[in-house]
Every structure is written in C-alpha cells, then in structure tokens.
Design a protein around this motif. Structure first.
Motif, PDB file in Angstrom:
ATOM      1  N   ALA A 106       0.438  -1.392   0.078  1.00  0.00           N
ATOM      2  CA  ALA A 106      -0.233  -0.043  -0.498  1.00  0.00           C
ATOM      3  C   ALA A 106       0.694   1.210  -0.315  1.00  0.00           C
ATOM      4  N   VAL A 107       1.674   1.192   0.613  1.00  0.00           N
ATOM      5  CA  VAL A 107       2.639   2.296   1.269  1.00  0.00           C
ATOM      6  C   VAL A 107       3.280   2.345  -0.160  1.00  0.00           C
ATOM      7  N   PHE A 108       3.950   1.004  -1.652  1.00  0.00           N
ATOM      8  CA  PHE A 108       4.958   1.206  -1.953  1.00  0.00           C
ATOM      9  C   PHE A 108       3.816   1.895  -3.211  1.00  0.00           C
ATOM     10  N   ALA A 109       3.067   1.697  -3.361  1.00  0.00           N
ATOM     11  CA  ALA A 109       1.562   1.905  -4.391  1.00  0.00           C
ATOM     12  C   ALA A 109       1.173   3.612  -4.579  1.00  0.00           C
ATOM     13  N   ALA A 110       1.237   3.993  -3.114  1.00  0.00           N
ATOM     14  CA  ALA A 110       0.656   5.682  -3.059  1.00  0.00           C
ATOM     15  C   ALA A 110       1.972   6.512  -3.523  1.00  0.00           C
ATOM     16  N   VAL A 111       2.770   5.673  -3.033  1.00  0.00           N
ATOM     17  CA  VAL A 111       4.263   6.240  -3.494  1.00  0.00           C
ATOM     18  C   VAL A 111       4.440   6.939  -5.082  1.00  0.00           C
ATOM     19  N   ILE A 112       3.936   5.274  -5.919  1.00  0.00           N
ATOM     20  CA  ILE A 112       3.956   5.624  -7.320  1.00  0.00           C
ATOM     21  C   ILE A 112       3.257   6.422  -7.615  1.00  0.00           C
ATOM     22  N   VAL A 113       1.751   5.655  -6.975  1.00  0.00           N
ATOM     23  CA  VAL A 113       0.684   6.500  -7.890  1.00  0.00           C
ATOM     24  C   VAL A 113       0.140   8.094  -7.582  1.00  0.00           C
ATOM     25  N   HIS A 114       0.343   8.623  -5.983  1.00  0.00           N
ATOM     26  CA  HIS A 114       0.785  10.372  -5.858  1.00  0.00           C
ATOM     27  C   HIS A 114      -0.508  10.467  -6.054  1.00  0.00           C
ATOM     28  N   PRO A 115      -1.590   9.887  -4.644  1.00  0.00           N
ATOM     29  CA  PRO A 115      -2.605  10.132  -5.002  1.00  0.00           C
ATOM     30  C   PRO A 115      -3.332  12.095  -4.297  1.00  0.00           C
ATOM     31  N   GLY A 116      -2.570  12.147  -3.260  1.00  0.00           N
ATOM     32  CA  GLY A 116      -3.052  13.504  -2.789  1.00  0.00           C
ATOM     33  C   GLY A 116      -2.552  14.672  -3.517  1.00  0.00           C
ATOM     34  N   ASP A 117      -3.332  15.774  -3.762  1.00  0.00           N
ATOM     35  CA  ASP A 117      -3.307  17.033  -3.771  1.00  0.00           C
ATOM     36  C   ASP A 117      -3.294  18.270  -2.596  1.00  0.00           C
ATOM     37  N   ALA A 118      -1.854  19.207  -3.044  1.00  0.00           N
ATOM     38  CA  ALA A 118      -1.813  20.163  -1.735  1.00  0.00           C
ATOM     39  C   ALA A 118      -2.559  21.382  -2.168  1.00  0.00           C
ATOM     40  N   PHE A 230     -10.303   5.461  -5.798  1.00  0.00           N
ATOM     41  CA  PHE A 230      -9.718   4.275  -6.653  1.00  0.00           C
ATOM     42  C   PHE A 230      -8.455   3.830  -6.355  1.00  0.00           C
ATOM     43  N   LEU A 231      -7.696   4.085  -6.140  1.00  0.00           N
ATOM     44  CA  LEU A 231      -5.973   3.869  -5.841  1.00  0.00           C
ATOM     45  C   LEU A 231      -6.827   2.761  -4.477  1.00  0.00           C
ATOM     46  N   VAL A 232      -7.323   2.453  -3.847  1.00  0.00           N
ATOM     47  CA  VAL A 232      -7.472   1.822  -2.407  1.00  0.00           C
ATOM     48  C   VAL A 232      -8.253   0.711  -2.486  1.00  0.00           C
ATOM     49  N   LEU A 233      -9.766   0.863  -3.295  1.00  0.00           N
ATOM     50  CA  LEU A 233     -10.710   0.144  -3.891  1.00  0.00           C
ATOM     51  C   LEU A 233      -9.241  -1.009  -4.475  1.00  0.00           C
ATOM     52  N   ALA A 234      -8.406  -0.963  -5.926  1.00  0.00           N
ATOM     53  CA  ALA A 234      -7.804  -1.370  -6.287  1.00  0.00           C
ATOM     54  C   ALA A 234      -7.157  -2.802  -5.481  1.00  0.00           C
ATOM     55  N   LEU A 235      -6.667  -1.590  -4.483  1.00  0.00           N
ATOM     56  CA  LEU A 235      -5.049  -2.710  -3.664  1.00  0.00           C
ATOM     57  C   LEU A 235      -6.075  -3.869  -3.378  1.00  0.00           C
ATOM     58  N   LEU A 236      -7.222  -3.569  -2.397  1.00  0.00           N
ATOM     59  CA  LEU A 236      -7.946  -4.347  -1.748  1.00  0.00           C
ATOM     60  C   LEU A 236      -8.433  -5.334  -2.733  1.00  0.00           C
ATOM     61  N   LEU A 237      -8.506  -5.188  -4.066  1.00  0.00           N
ATOM     62  CA  LEU A 237      -9.661  -5.954  -5.038  1.00  0.00           C
ATOM     63  C   LEU A 237      -7.766  -6.654  -5.232  1.00  0.00           C
ATOM     64  N   PHE A 238      -6.791  -6.575  -5.594  1.00  0.00           N
ATOM     65  CA  PHE A 238      -5.721  -7.095  -5.823  1.00  0.00           C
ATOM     66  C   PHE A 238      -5.250  -8.145  -4.608  1.00  0.00           C
ATOM     67  N   HIS A 239      -5.224  -7.314  -2.841  1.00  0.00           N
ATOM     68  CA  HIS A 239      -4.887  -7.485  -1.606  1.00  0.00           C
ATOM     69  C   HIS A 239      -6.139  -9.517  -1.992  1.00  0.00           C
ATOM     70  N   ASN A 240      -7.021  -9.356  -2.044  1.00  0.00           N
ATOM     71  CA  ASN A 240      -8.032  -9.882  -1.992  1.00  0.00           C
ATOM     72  C   ASN A 240      -8.617 -11.196  -3.163  1.00  0.00           C
ATOM     73  N   PHE A 241      -8.244 -10.715  -4.432  1.00  0.00           N
ATOM     74  CA  PHE A 241      -8.273 -11.996  -5.460  1.00  0.00           C
ATOM     75  C   PHE A 241      -6.593 -11.992  -5.692  1.00  0.00           C
ATOM     76  N   VAL A 242      -5.643 -11.725  -5.610  1.00  0.00           N
ATOM     77  CA  VAL A 242      -4.217 -11.773  -6.276  1.00  0.00           C
ATOM     78  C   VAL A 242      -3.550 -12.739  -4.942  1.00  0.00           C
ATOM     79  N   ALA A 314      -4.999  -1.823   6.663  1.00  0.00           N
ATOM     80  CA  ALA A 314      -3.719  -2.066   6.757  1.00  0.00           C
ATOM     81  C   ALA A 314      -3.510  -0.225   5.541  1.00  0.00           C
ATOM     82  N   ILE A 315      -4.369  -2.096   5.000  1.00  0.00           N
ATOM     83  CA  ILE A 315      -3.888  -1.402   3.010  1.00  0.00           C
ATOM     84  C   ILE A 315      -4.292   0.560   3.095  1.00  0.00           C
ATOM     85  N   MET A 316      -5.587   0.612   3.635  1.00  0.00           N
ATOM     86  CA  MET A 316      -5.873   1.837   3.633  1.00  0.00           C
ATOM     87  C   MET A 316      -5.261   2.268   4.871  1.00  0.00           C
TER      88      MET A 316
END
Length: 441
Positions: A106-118, A230-242, A314-316
């Motif tokens: 989750a931390v790695f994906a958030a750093v790469i995708v950068h969802p936060g807007d200042a 959508f980043l959290v949702l995608a990671l949750l689905l990935f963790h659940n199914f993959v 934890a992902i959230m």
C-alpha cells in the motif's frame, strides 16, 4: 413461476438480487423525491433502518455463543498444550505477515501513484481522534476478570482466552469432561442450525442496508479524493483475489479458484454488514462445511482473525498516511515509511476490539510520523464504501489462514474443499439441505 425460480436460487444469487434491488430502490427515491421529509423520516430512518438493524442484530446475537461454544469444542480436542501453542503461533504469524505485506504494498503504491493534491490542504478540516489504549493495557485487558461481563460486552479477546482455558480444563478431567464435551458438541449443532435460519433473512437485510446506503451517501463526497478512493479500492481487490490466492497456492497447494467461488456468500455478507464480527457466524459455517476445515481449527483461527486480522484496514492506513503527507506537502523519509509499517502492524493487535478501530489506528500512525491527524477528515466521506470492501478482504484473509493452518496440522478435509456441492445450503422457506462430509468424501 417467478417465485419458484427465486426459491431455487442459491444464497449468493438471492443476496445479489437483494443488493441490486436495494441500490436501485435507494437511487430511485433519491432522484424522484429529493429532500423529502417523508422519505428521510419514514423510509430511510424508519423502515429501512429498522429492517437493516434487525438483520445486523440477528447476526450479532449469534457471535458470542457461537465463538464460545465452538472454541470450547475445538480446544477440548486439543488436549496437548504443545499443539495448542503451535496452532496459536502459526495463526498469529500468518496474520502479522499478511498485514505487514499489505502495508508495504500500500505504501509503495501510494508513493508511485501520488493520490494527494496539495490544494486540498486549504479545505476546512476537523477531526478529533479517540485515544487508543496503551499496548501494555491491552495485554492486561485480554485476561477477563468477569467472563460473563466479557460475553455481555462482546469482548472477543477475553472470550477467546476464557473459552480456551475452559475447554482445556474439560479435556483434562477424564470421563466427566467427556460428558461436558458432548454437551458442547450438541450445543454447537444447535447454534449452527440457528445460523442457517438467520441466513434466510440475508436478502431482505441486504436490501435494506444497500437501499439506505444509496439514499444517504452523496456522490459529491468523492470529488476531492477520487484518486485516493480508487487506489485503495484497487489495492483491496488485488490483495483479496491475487495475494490471498498466491498464498493459498504456495502454502497449501489448493486451487484458489475453488476457494474464491466458495467464499462468495461470506464476502457478500461482510460487504453488506461492514463487520467481521457480525459476519463471523457465516464465516464459521462456510469454513467448516464448505472449505473442509475441522472445527477445532476454525473455532480458534476465525474468532482471533475477526479481532486482530485487519489487512484491509492496513491497506487503507498505508495509502491514507502517504495521501495526507502529500496533501500537506510533508516529505516522508525511508525511516518514516518503516515506522508507518511497523506501527500499523503492531496497532492491528494493540487496538483490537476498540470501536472505530480503523480510524484510531490511522490516528496512531499519523502521530508516530508527525502528520496532522486533522487530515483524516478528508477521507471520512468516502470511508463507508471502502470500509465495506476492506471488511470483505479481512474475512477472506481469516478463511485463507484457517485453510492453510488446518492443512499444515492435518485437520483438513480436502475432499470437502474440492467438492463444489459440499456444505451448500439450498435456501427456501421450507427447507435447508446440507450435504455432509461423508457424502462429499
């Protein structure tokens, strides 16, 4: 004719119909009668609230007796202290490992995708975090001073510990213990039958819950945090199914597709109720009768998982921490990221059983790395749907752990697991049909 066809549907089909109709009903009322006092007072907060609350209450009603009775039954058969210790060690290690893995990804994906807007930092934010108990106090509070009070308050950790001690004592008093153990076996059968009866309410309860959600959740709340959502949702689905599928295949060699197929009912219940504890009766019924896990394993791993296993949370937390740091323009170092992972992993145990546990854990993590807790206000609006999804992820992780631990302990019926009809309940208003393990074998 339509009624007959509906009665022939399995539980999954009925729940999906109830979910779809509920969402449609809520959206229609929301658009046809916007800001209607009648809809708000008599339908949303009246009819739908009553039906949904009764459904959740009927599930919660079973949690304490089911956990206590099942765990006593399971512990009775674990007469060797070494086996009980090994079971606990394996279960706890798996839960901590998957939580740690979820956080790192989750931390790695958030750093790469950068969802936060200042620019979001200019928004009015107000959030007061509840204080979490200290870790030492949590350890102390795990030992029940009054088992009856623990049961009345639904304190899962205290119930688990008392049930283990009680069951272990029964296993070591000879013939009298065998008579008591037989009584608990009979009580367990009664409780499981009540579970099948309550499951008949599921389509109607899910309809009410989803209709109320559609009526109360505004789409405008998604505008500012859509990337985060959508980043959290995608990671949750990935963790659940993959992730869980890979872990199941690597550690047990079982077919993940069969597992996912048999988990549909549990995941739909978890998604609808947003509560691992409320879903626990359905989780235990499915794990024992459909996945082939023996009661002495499932009765230990599942209640413990419902209390401390929080991969979805934890992902959230991982994404939310990075998101809030980006919003406030605060650079996190490698050491900060490591602190986030370690703190959140330990907090998954340290705050077990605390109301609002997800946001309390997040507040702890933010404090640990010096981020403003007020940033949580940004994500509260979209947290309801994410909470539903991460609950489904959490219960899936509980079941994966149960299957892996059971197989490693030789307490697993692979014939039941591979039989797609094993333990399947044909729901109608007149009958419930269970396919027994002997038939499936």
């Amino acid at each position: 004719m339509a009624t007959l066809s509906y009665n022939k549907l399995g539980l999954t089909g009925k729940i999906l119909i109830g979910m779809g109709l509920g969402i449609l009903f809520g959206l229609l009322l929301r658009n046809m009668l916007p800001d209607s006092p009648f809809v708000k007072d008599y339908i949303t907060n009246g009819f739908l609230h009553v039906i949904g609350t009764i459904f959740i209450s009927s599930l919660k009603m079973l949690v304490v007796p089911l956990v206590f009775i099942s765990l006593v039954c399971g512990t009775c058969s674990l007469s060797e202290p070494s086996k009980l210790g090994r079971l606990g060690g394996k279960t706890l290690a798996f839960y901590l490992f998957t939580t740690l893995l979820a956080l790192v990804v989750a931390v790695f994906a958030a750093v790469i995708v950068h969802p936060g807007d200042a620019t979001l930092a200019a928004e009015k934010m107000n959030y007061v975090a509840k204080e979490a108990p200290g870790f030492a106090q949590v350890i102390i509070d795990m030992m029940p001073t009054n088992p009856v009070q623990a049961m009345s308050e639904g304190n899962m950790l205290q119930i688990i510990i008392f049930a283990v001690i009680f069951g272990f004592a029964i296993a070591h008093i000879g013939e009298r213990g065998k008579r008591v153990a037989q009584l608990f076996d009979d009580l367990n059968e009664v409780v499981m039958r009540v579970v099948t009866l309550v499951m008949q309410l599921a389509p109607y309860g899910v309809f009410a819950l989803m209709a109320k959600l559609a009526l109360t959740l505004g789409l405008e709340t998604f505008g500012s945090v859509v990337k985060y959502f959508f980043l959290v949702l995608a990671l949750l689905l990935f963790h659940n199914f993959v992730t869980y599928s890979l872990l199941l295949k690597v550690f047990s060699g079982l077919n993940p597709f069969i597992f996912i197929r048999k988990m549909r009912d549990v995941q739909l219940f978890a998604f609808s109720t947003s509560s691992s504890n409320a879903t626990l009766p359905i989780t235990m019924e499915t794990t024992e009768h459909r996945l082939g896990v023996r009661n002495n394993i499932a009765s230990f791993t599942l209640p413990l998982g419902a209390t401390i296993n929080m991969d979805g949370t934890a992902i959230m937390q991982g994404v939310a921490t990075v998101f809030i740091a980006q919003v406030f323009g605060i650079e996190l170092s490698i050491t900060d990221y490591a602190a986030v992972v370690v703190t959140a992993t330990l907090a998954s145990i340290g705050t077990a059983g605390v109301p609002g546990v997800g946001l309390i854990m997040l507040a702890m993590v933010l404090n640990q790395v010096g981020l403003p807790v007020e940033g949580i206000a940004l994500i509260i609006g979209v947290d309801r749907l994410l909470d539903m999804t991460r609950t489904a992820v959490n219960v899936t992780g509980d079941c994966v752990a149960s299957v892996i631990v059971a197989k490693s302990e030789g307490e697993f019926n692979e014939a039941v697991f591979n039989n797609t009809e094993a333990g399947k309940v044909a729901h109608s208003f007149n009958a419930q049909v269970h396919i027994s393990e002997n038939q499936s074998a």
